[in-house]
Scaffold this motif. Structure first.
Motif, PDB file in Angstrom:
ATOM      1  N   MET A 423       0.862  -1.172   0.000  1.00  0.00           N
ATOM      2  CA  MET A 423       0.000   0.000   0.000  1.00  0.00           C
ATOM      3  C   MET A 423       0.909   1.235   0.000  1.00  0.00           C
ATOM      4  O   MET A 423       2.116   1.121   0.231  1.00  0.00           O
ATOM      5  CB  MET A 423      -0.945  -0.008   1.203  1.00  0.00           C
ATOM      6  CG  MET A 423      -1.877  -1.207   1.209  1.00  0.00           C
ATOM      7  SD  MET A 423      -2.964  -1.255   2.670  1.00  0.00           S
ATOM      8  CE  MET A 423      -4.107   0.087   2.280  1.00  0.00           C
ATOM      9  N   PHE A 424       0.324   2.444  -0.232  1.00  0.00           N
ATOM     10  CA  PHE A 424       1.163   3.609  -0.493  1.00  0.00           C
ATOM     11  C   PHE A 424       0.569   4.860   0.138  1.00  0.00           C
ATOM     12  O   PHE A 424      -0.661   5.055   0.122  1.00  0.00           O
ATOM     13  CB  PHE A 424       1.343   3.774  -2.006  1.00  0.00           C
ATOM     14  CG  PHE A 424       1.872   2.511  -2.640  1.00  0.00           C
ATOM     15  CD1 PHE A 424       3.233   2.252  -2.635  1.00  0.00           C
ATOM     16  CD2 PHE A 424       1.002   1.568  -3.164  1.00  0.00           C
ATOM     17  CE1 PHE A 424       3.723   1.067  -3.161  1.00  0.00           C
ATOM     18  CE2 PHE A 424       1.478   0.374  -3.690  1.00  0.00           C
ATOM     19  CZ  PHE A 424       2.850   0.120  -3.693  1.00  0.00           C
ATOM     20  N   THR A 425       1.467   5.681   0.678  1.00  0.00           N
ATOM     21  CA  THR A 425       1.016   6.881   1.380  1.00  0.00           C
ATOM     22  C   THR A 425       0.169   7.765   0.465  1.00  0.00           C
ATOM     23  O   THR A 425       0.507   8.007  -0.687  1.00  0.00           O
ATOM     24  CB  THR A 425       2.217   7.698   1.889  1.00  0.00           C
ATOM     25  OG1 THR A 425       3.116   7.937   0.798  1.00  0.00           O
ATOM     26  CG2 THR A 425       2.941   6.975   2.994  1.00  0.00           C
ATOM     27  N   GLY A 426      -0.946   8.216   1.024  1.00  0.00           N
ATOM     28  CA  GLY A 426      -1.833   9.112   0.297  1.00  0.00           C
ATOM     29  C   GLY A 426      -2.730   8.439  -0.713  1.00  0.00           C
ATOM     30  O   GLY A 426      -3.520   9.120  -1.379  1.00  0.00           O
ATOM     31  N   VAL A 427      -2.631   7.117  -0.848  1.00  0.00           N
ATOM     32  CA  VAL A 427      -3.455   6.387  -1.821  1.00  0.00           C
ATOM     33  C   VAL A 427      -4.442   5.520  -1.041  1.00  0.00           C
ATOM     34  O   VAL A 427      -4.064   4.492  -0.467  1.00  0.00           O
ATOM     35  CB  VAL A 427      -2.607   5.514  -2.759  1.00  0.00           C
ATOM     36  CG1 VAL A 427      -3.498   4.834  -3.804  1.00  0.00           C
ATOM     37  CG2 VAL A 427      -1.520   6.343  -3.434  1.00  0.00           C
ATOM     38  N   PRO A 428      -5.719   5.907  -0.997  1.00  0.00           N
ATOM     39  CA  PRO A 428      -6.691   5.175  -0.183  1.00  0.00           C
ATOM     40  C   PRO A 428      -7.111   3.844  -0.825  1.00  0.00           C
ATOM     41  O   PRO A 428      -7.159   3.702  -2.043  1.00  0.00           O
ATOM     42  CB  PRO A 428      -7.895   6.130  -0.125  1.00  0.00           C
ATOM     43  CG  PRO A 428      -7.402   7.438  -0.670  1.00  0.00           C
ATOM     44  CD  PRO A 428      -6.301   7.099  -1.618  1.00  0.00           C
ATOM     45  N   ASN A 429      -7.424   2.893   0.015  1.00  0.00           N
ATOM     46  CA  ASN A 429      -8.143   1.677  -0.371  1.00  0.00           C
ATOM     47  C   ASN A 429      -7.547   0.985  -1.600  1.00  0.00           C
ATOM     48  O   ASN A 429      -8.265   0.591  -2.518  1.00  0.00           O
ATOM     49  CB  ASN A 429      -9.619   1.998  -0.638  1.00  0.00           C
ATOM     50  CG  ASN A 429     -10.366   2.393   0.616  1.00  0.00           C
ATOM     51  OD1 ASN A 429      -9.746   2.868   1.578  1.00  0.00           O
ATOM     52  ND2 ASN A 429     -11.678   2.209   0.617  1.00  0.00           N
ATOM     53  N   MET A 430      -6.234   0.843  -1.610  1.00  0.00           N
ATOM     54  CA  MET A 430      -5.595   0.177  -2.742  1.00  0.00           C
ATOM     55  C   MET A 430      -4.403  -0.647  -2.265  1.00  0.00           C
ATOM     56  O   MET A 430      -3.630  -0.205  -1.414  1.00  0.00           O
ATOM     57  CB  MET A 430      -5.101   1.166  -3.789  1.00  0.00           C
ATOM     58  CG  MET A 430      -4.616   0.484  -5.070  1.00  0.00           C
ATOM     59  SD  MET A 430      -3.646   1.559  -6.154  1.00  0.00           S
ATOM     60  CE  MET A 430      -2.040   1.532  -5.342  1.00  0.00           C
ATOM     61  N   ALA A 431      -4.271  -1.848  -2.820  1.00  0.00           N
ATOM     62  CA  ALA A 431      -3.093  -2.691  -2.606  1.00  0.00           C
ATOM     63  C   ALA A 431      -2.556  -3.116  -3.963  1.00  0.00           C
ATOM     64  O   ALA A 431      -3.333  -3.388  -4.887  1.00  0.00           O
ATOM     65  CB  ALA A 431      -3.456  -3.914  -1.770  1.00  0.00           C
ATOM     66  N   TRP A 432      -1.234  -3.151  -4.072  1.00  0.00           N
ATOM     67  CA  TRP A 432      -0.570  -3.581  -5.310  1.00  0.00           C
ATOM     68  C   TRP A 432       0.264  -4.818  -4.982  1.00  0.00           C
ATOM     69  O   TRP A 432       1.066  -4.806  -4.047  1.00  0.00           O
ATOM     70  CB  TRP A 432       0.330  -2.462  -5.856  1.00  0.00           C
ATOM     71  CG  TRP A 432       1.019  -2.781  -7.155  1.00  0.00           C
ATOM     72  CD1 TRP A 432       0.596  -3.653  -8.115  1.00  0.00           C
ATOM     73  CD2 TRP A 432       2.238  -2.214  -7.659  1.00  0.00           C
ATOM     74  NE1 TRP A 432       1.473  -3.672  -9.191  1.00  0.00           N
ATOM     75  CE2 TRP A 432       2.494  -2.788  -8.920  1.00  0.00           C
ATOM     76  CE3 TRP A 432       3.135  -1.278  -7.153  1.00  0.00           C
ATOM     77  CZ2 TRP A 432       3.610  -2.462  -9.686  1.00  0.00           C
ATOM     78  CZ3 TRP A 432       4.241  -0.939  -7.917  1.00  0.00           C
ATOM     79  CH2 TRP A 432       4.472  -1.523  -9.174  1.00  0.00           C
ATOM     80  N   VAL A 433       0.069  -5.869  -5.755  1.00  0.00           N
ATOM     81  CA  VAL A 433       0.858  -7.082  -5.574  1.00  0.00           C
ATOM     82  C   VAL A 433       2.151  -6.947  -6.368  1.00  0.00           C
ATOM     83  O   VAL A 433       2.142  -6.926  -7.594  1.00  0.00           O
ATOM     84  CB  VAL A 433       0.083  -8.338  -6.026  1.00  0.00           C
ATOM     85  CG1 VAL A 433       0.969  -9.572  -5.904  1.00  0.00           C
ATOM     86  CG2 VAL A 433      -1.188  -8.504  -5.206  1.00  0.00           C
ATOM     87  N   PHE A 434       3.249  -6.857  -5.659  1.00  0.00           N
ATOM     88  CA  PHE A 434       4.583  -6.851  -6.256  1.00  0.00           C
ATOM     89  C   PHE A 434       5.347  -7.963  -5.568  1.00  0.00           C
ATOM     90  O   PHE A 434       5.638  -7.896  -4.381  1.00  0.00           O
ATOM     91  CB  PHE A 434       5.264  -5.493  -6.041  1.00  0.00           C
ATOM     92  CG  PHE A 434       6.435  -5.243  -6.950  1.00  0.00           C
ATOM     93  CD1 PHE A 434       6.315  -4.419  -8.051  1.00  0.00           C
ATOM     94  CD2 PHE A 434       7.659  -5.851  -6.713  1.00  0.00           C
ATOM     95  CE1 PHE A 434       7.402  -4.179  -8.899  1.00  0.00           C
ATOM     96  CE2 PHE A 434       8.742  -5.628  -7.540  1.00  0.00           C
ATOM     97  CZ  PHE A 434       8.613  -4.789  -8.647  1.00  0.00           C
TER      98      PHE A 434
END
Length: 536
Positions: A423-434
């Motif tokens: 997940m990433f600062t300032g980005v709501p309700n999102m997960a990225w699979v890396f």
């Protein structure tokens, strides 16, 4: 020096390394979890015709997206979701790549899912992997949740509406579509599927033959009895060359610099023993998975602490085929230490068997320019060719090349800081699979899937509709680092795009360690109320 067990780790799958001694104790029987959840109507094309809003939207129907959907069904029955996939079918990488011999470069005991046993050879063909994924889709009823040929253009977050709205185009009909979701799960991978990376060399238009990138392999390409040059020395080249060599007049691997290779049988001795004892597939899968991971950790540690010993072990495998008199320099002696880039596994040593037979050869040099008859090297030598294959890597695709907007502000992904690398600062309700570079991608996809489901449960408990990572007061003076440390792992495709990637911090939970052995404990134990995640 004792064997490092290179053959039984994920980069090989040989199984001639360490076995569990003396007794394997299985503490609890592993059982498949039943799955439930709503079933949706489908069209003939498999497009879900539920409401245009869902709880969770999964981007990508490859190994990460299919795994994410399974976890939602198993862990959060009743959660509405759909999967958007731009290709005509499922599979991601394994559908994109159709070049001769395409196969995994990770063992399927760890590249496969934790919840579905792998029963074949450790290194699998694309067709075998697609069959495996298709079985998961069928068993879980996921075909009813997948919308194929949906190309996403924009992802727009609205705090007021507490939702993501995605727009795009159906590539089969040309129609525009819009779908919204409370949570966005990016499972599209990390490279651009539509094109590979090909450097621009002088004279490419002068070449009289055909130039092909493996990622866009023509179905009707005829290479029988032709002189072929493959530019590159990674896993793709190591797969292509032995697959093509029997039919070509000759195939030459042209590399600017060498790659480390590991050789071994495409078998796992421990798995074979357990099957011979009629141990259930679920048990065998888990036991062998743990064996492979333990040996992977050993080799990774040894590569950093005793690189010369690892090199010696790798070189032994090559000389076992080419002979002790074969000079490994300059073709197989990289300047970097093992595991600063992926070690390419060569099952059954097929690349080196091709070299030994005389049907394949290796040239280490740089390209001066293309000429009508082939490639002129910096040394002045001309490699004559009828067909040139540029196995020169990927183009990174950051967040699927989708244009992201947060409350009317364009997202500059490079200015964000990763929370546990997903997940990433300032980005709501999102997960990225890396996923992992040195271990199998799916290991991390599984960890993230469990984490996301736990996070969604926690949001339900709090009555929260929004979760967004934010640096805490105690993080204000924290140093920021590149997404991946170039001193630790530096393949070309990653270095070319590192400036587009998020940053990582110097302390938890802002580090992206690429360390499965740490994360397998850290993800389940992550404190969801330590202030790094803000809920509303």
């Amino acid at each position: 020096m004792p064997s490092l067990g290179l053959a039984s780790i994920g980069l090989s799958g040989n199984g001639t390394g360490r076995t569990i001694d003396p007794i394997v104790r299985v503490r609890s029987q592993l059982t498949r979890r039943s799955v439930g959840g709503a079933r949706w109507r489908t069209t003939e094309g498999g497009a879900a015709l539920a409401n245009d809003h869902v709880d969770v939207l999964i981007v990508g129907a490859g190994i990460s997206g299919i795994g994410a959907a399974h976890h939602l069904l198993a862990d959060r029955p009743g959660t509405t979701f759909t999967i958007l996939e731009c290709q005509e079918g499922y599979g991601g990488t394994w559908r994109t790549h159709t070049y001769p011999g395409v196969r995994s470069d990770s063992d399927l005991y760890t590249f496969g899912y934790s919840f579905k046993p792998w029963t074949g050879a450790p290194i699998a063909t694309a067709e075998e992997i697609l069959t495996y994924l298709g079985e998961v889709i069928e068993e879980d009823g996921l075909d009813e949740h997948i919308r194929y040929q949906h190309q996403i253009d924009t992802a727009i977050w609205s705090t007021e509406d507490r939702r993501w709205t995605l727009t795009g185009t159906r590539t089969d009909t040309g129609e525009a579509f819009t779908v919204s979701a409370g949570f966005l799960w990016m499972c599209q991978g990390y490279y651009r599927h539509t094109e590979g990376y090909t450097p621009e060399w002088d004279g490419m238009d002068d070449f009289a033959g055909e130039i092909v990138h493996p990622q866009t392999w023509p179905d009707d390409l005829d290479y029988a009895d032709k002189r072929v040059v493959v530019i590159g020395s990674g896993a793709t080249a190591a797969t292509l060359i032995p697959a093509m060599a029997p039919d070509c007049a000759h195939v030459t691997m042209l590399q600017r610099s060498p790659t480390y290779f590991a050789t071994g049988r495409n078998a796992n001795e421990l798995a074979d023993q357990l099957r011979d004892l009629e141990v259930p597939d679920e048990w065998t899968h888990e036991i062998v998975r743990r064996q492979v991971l333990k040996t992977q950790a050993l080799v990774t540690s040894m590569s950093a602490e005793h690189p010369e010993l690892v090199k010696e072990e790798l070189f032994k495998g090559i000389k076992a085929i080419l002979g002790d008199d074969y000079d490994l320099s300059p073709h197989f002696t990289p300047a970097y230490r093992p595991w600063q880039q992926r070690i390419a596994f060569v099952p059954n040593g097929d690349l080196f068997e091709g070299i030994k037979s005389g049907k394949a050869s290796v040239v280490t040099d740089t390209i001066d320019r293309f000429v009508p008859e082939g490639i002129r090297l910096a040394s002045g030598e001309v490699l004559e060719a009828d067909l040139i294959i540029t196995a020169t890597g990927f183009e990174m695709s950051v967040l699927g090349d989708i244009t992201f907007t947060i409350d009317d502000e364009p997202l500059d992904f490079a200015q964000t800081v990763g929370y546990r690398g997903t997940m990433f600062t300032g980005v709501p309700n999102m997960a990225w699979v890396f996923g992992y570079f040195r271990a199998s991608w799916t290991l991390r996809a599984d960890l993230i899937a469990d984490f996301v489901c736990r996070l969604l449960d926690h949001m339900d408990e709090l009555g929260a509709g929004i979760v967004v990572p934010q640096l805490r007061e105690q993080d204000a003076d924290m140093g920021l680092l590149p997404w991946v440390d170039p001193e630790d792992f530096n393949p070309g495709y990653l270095m070319r795009a590192l400036h587009l990637m998020p940053k990582q911090g110097t302390k938890e939970p802002w580090r992206f360690t690429q360390d499965y052995w740490a994360e397998k404990d850290e993800f389940p134990a992550a404190d969801l109320d330590d202030g790094a995640l803000r809920y509303r």
